[in-house]
Design a protein around this motif. Sequence first.
Motif, mmCIF file in Angstrom:
data_model
loop_
_atom_site.group_PDB
_atom_site.id
_atom_site.type_symbol
_atom_site.label_atom_id
_atom_site.label_comp_id
_atom_site.label_asym_id
_atom_site.label_seq_id
_atom_site.Cartn_x
_atom_site.Cartn_y
_atom_site.Cartn_z
ATOM 1 N N PRO A 168 46.831 27.852 33.257
ATOM 2 C CA PRO A 168 46.946 26.834 34.303
ATOM 3 C C PRO A 168 45.819 26.899 35.318
ATOM 4 O O PRO A 168 45.502 27.969 35.839
ATOM 5 C CB PRO A 168 48.297 27.157 34.953
ATOM 6 C CG PRO A 168 49.072 27.843 33.878
ATOM 7 C CD PRO A 168 48.066 28.635 33.096
ATOM 8 N N GLY A 169 45.207 25.745 35.570
ATOM 9 C CA GLY A 169 44.154 25.666 36.557
ATOM 10 C C GLY A 169 42.793 26.101 36.059
ATOM 11 O O GLY A 169 41.786 25.914 36.745
ATOM 12 N N ARG A 170 42.745 26.711 34.866
ATOM 13 C CA ARG A 170 41.475 27.212 34.347
ATOM 14 C C ARG A 170 41.053 26.505 33.066
ATOM 15 O O ARG A 170 39.873 26.316 32.811
ATOM 16 C CB ARG A 170 41.562 28.721 34.112
ATOM 17 C CG ARG A 170 41.812 29.521 35.388
ATOM 18 C CD ARG A 170 41.974 30.996 35.087
ATOM 19 N NE ARG A 170 40.766 31.531 34.453
ATOM 20 C CZ ARG A 170 40.732 32.717 33.844
ATOM 21 N NH1 ARG A 170 41.820 33.442 33.752
ATOM 22 N NH2 ARG A 170 39.613 33.148 33.301
ATOM 23 N N GLY A 171 42.014 26.122 32.237
ATOM 24 C CA GLY A 171 41.679 25.431 31.001
ATOM 25 C C GLY A 171 42.316 26.067 29.789
ATOM 26 O O GLY A 171 43.190 26.938 29.897
ATOM 27 N N ILE A 206 50.079 36.557 42.047
ATOM 28 C CA ILE A 206 49.483 35.726 43.089
ATOM 29 C C ILE A 206 48.396 36.527 43.789
ATOM 30 O O ILE A 206 48.630 37.656 44.229
ATOM 31 C CB ILE A 206 50.535 35.276 44.114
ATOM 32 C CG1 ILE A 206 51.639 34.455 43.440
ATOM 33 C CG2 ILE A 206 49.884 34.466 45.239
ATOM 34 C CD1 ILE A 206 52.817 34.159 44.345
ATOM 35 N N GLY A 207 47.220 35.964 43.874
ATOM 36 C CA GLY A 207 46.151 36.602 44.629
ATOM 37 C C GLY A 207 46.207 36.172 46.082
ATOM 38 O O GLY A 207 46.387 34.990 46.387
ATOM 39 N N VAL A 240 48.457 40.494 44.814
ATOM 40 C CA VAL A 240 47.212 41.269 44.811
ATOM 41 C C VAL A 240 46.396 40.853 46.028
ATOM 42 O O VAL A 240 46.095 39.678 46.210
ATOM 43 C CB VAL A 240 46.387 41.020 43.530
ATOM 44 C CG1 VAL A 240 45.121 41.870 43.549
ATOM 45 C CG2 VAL A 240 47.204 41.334 42.288
ATOM 46 N N LEU A 241 46.041 41.829 46.879
ATOM 47 C CA LEU A 241 45.389 41.553 48.162
ATOM 48 C C LEU A 241 43.896 41.867 48.121
ATOM 49 O O LEU A 241 43.478 42.907 47.610
ATOM 50 C CB LEU A 241 46.060 42.379 49.264
ATOM 51 C CG LEU A 241 45.374 42.425 50.633
ATOM 52 C CD1 LEU A 241 45.438 41.058 51.298
ATOM 53 C CD2 LEU A 241 46.022 43.481 51.523
ATOM 54 N N ARG A 242 43.106 40.943 48.692
ATOM 55 C CA ARG A 242 41.674 41.165 48.917
ATOM 56 C C ARG A 242 41.350 40.723 50.346
ATOM 57 O O ARG A 242 41.735 39.638 50.779
ATOM 58 C CB ARG A 242 40.820 40.344 47.941
ATOM 59 C CG ARG A 242 41.021 40.671 46.489
ATOM 60 C CD ARG A 242 40.227 41.854 46.017
ATOM 61 N NE ARG A 242 38.798 41.564 46.022
ATOM 62 C CZ ARG A 242 37.890 42.400 45.524
ATOM 63 N NH1 ARG A 242 38.261 43.553 45.008
ATOM 64 N NH2 ARG A 242 36.604 42.090 45.555
ATOM 65 N N GLY A 264 39.085 35.872 37.628
ATOM 66 C CA GLY A 264 38.698 36.644 36.451
ATOM 67 C C GLY A 264 39.780 37.596 35.995
ATOM 68 O O GLY A 264 39.902 37.887 34.794
ATOM 69 N N LEU A 265 40.571 38.086 36.944
ATOM 70 C CA LEU A 265 41.680 38.980 36.606
ATOM 71 C C LEU A 265 42.881 38.214 36.047
ATOM 72 O O LEU A 265 43.832 38.830 35.578
ATOM 73 C CB LEU A 265 42.109 39.779 37.841
ATOM 74 C CG LEU A 265 41.106 40.821 38.356
ATOM 75 C CD1 LEU A 265 41.595 41.411 39.671
ATOM 76 C CD2 LEU A 265 40.911 41.937 37.327
ATOM 77 N N GLY A 266 42.828 36.880 36.147
ATOM 78 C CA GLY A 266 43.879 36.060 35.554
ATOM 79 C C GLY A 266 45.069 35.799 36.448
ATOM 80 O O GLY A 266 46.182 35.601 35.945
#
Length: 394
Positions: A67-70, A106-107, A137-139, A157-159
């Motif tokens: 989803p959202g990427r292709g 969720i990022g 996942v927090l950044r 990239g981590l999906g």
Amino acid sequence: MSETTSSKPMYEKIFDEVKQDIVTQAYKLGERVPSEKELAEAYNVSRITSKKALELLAAERLIVRKPGRGSFVADPVHDYIEEEASSTGQPDEPSAKFAHQKEKTIGLIITDFGNSYGTGLIYGMEQASRDKDCFLVLRRTFGIPENEEQSIQKLLGLGVDGLIVFPAQGEYFNAEILKLVIDRFPLVLVDRHLKGVAAASISSDNLKAALQGTEYLFDLGHTHISFLSPPPVDTTAVEDRIEGFIQAHAQRGIMVDKGLWVSDLTSTLPNSFNDENIERDISRLVFHLQNHPSITALFAIEYNIALLAKTAVERLGLRIPEDISIICFDSPPTHLGGGYSFTHMQQNEEEMGQLAVENVLSIMNGNTVPNKIMLEARLITGESTGPARVTGTV
């Protein structure tokens, strides 16, 4: 083309031709295949037809839809290992078991967080993610747009299945956010919205909160109020608070004197918090108060600016609130003792965080969510405000 082939529904024709391209490695392992939109345009069909063709390819394990990427040519070993293990009756490998039971991920990209603002936001998100059985996942970006852009790319990239972004302060939003919106990737912005970008956002009603805080000062007799902020730089949270301050004056028939404002404080901005900048801002406030003795109250746009203001007032030998009152947005809780209790507009961080998680999950499930949600802030009275002194008595 044979008569049998020509009589097939168009979605089967698309399926056959894309499958052939995959089998002959025209599309290689892991490579992106055309999207629903691209196939619909290429074959002059509706997106419903092209979507059905892609669903058939996914059902036959020829592609993986993200989803959202292709859609991408599937690796039958890695993308479907858990199903293979299940069909053979063999115990799952750890990676297969994880993939089979994979929670939604969720990022979260946030500038930073601290005791005055941000911690409650993250707490609300963590609580909601546990309740909804998803993983967060927090950044941190520290307010640097380049870090924000790289964080988005890294998490994609981590999906991750969706993103919650607390945009970096600055005049421009980065191109990665625009790409997410165009691709309809599950995205929710928190704390502010971005002009011209149709992304779901959750924030405080900053205009209403600033209006309420200013009216509170008016009720205490203050009419010469200095508004303290960093440069607005097209940040909606700052702009809305300025607008609320101005509207409060208009509603009371009190003239706005922008000569009393200080709107170039930068030491509290992300990546600018150092002793040299702090001292420069304090000195700036001391000079400003000396040159504008009519000021009886300071409205600081955030807690750290309120701390700068408190230091400047004390350096002048003035008393808070007898000589000058201070109000701000957010203030750390003082129930454990040792802290100074500013009168402040308290944002509902936990609810903001919970709604962000709930809304991004809703978008993942194909549902429509409100484009903009604004939560009310609450006035909390503290030690820093009191009746206005008679101008000229200091």
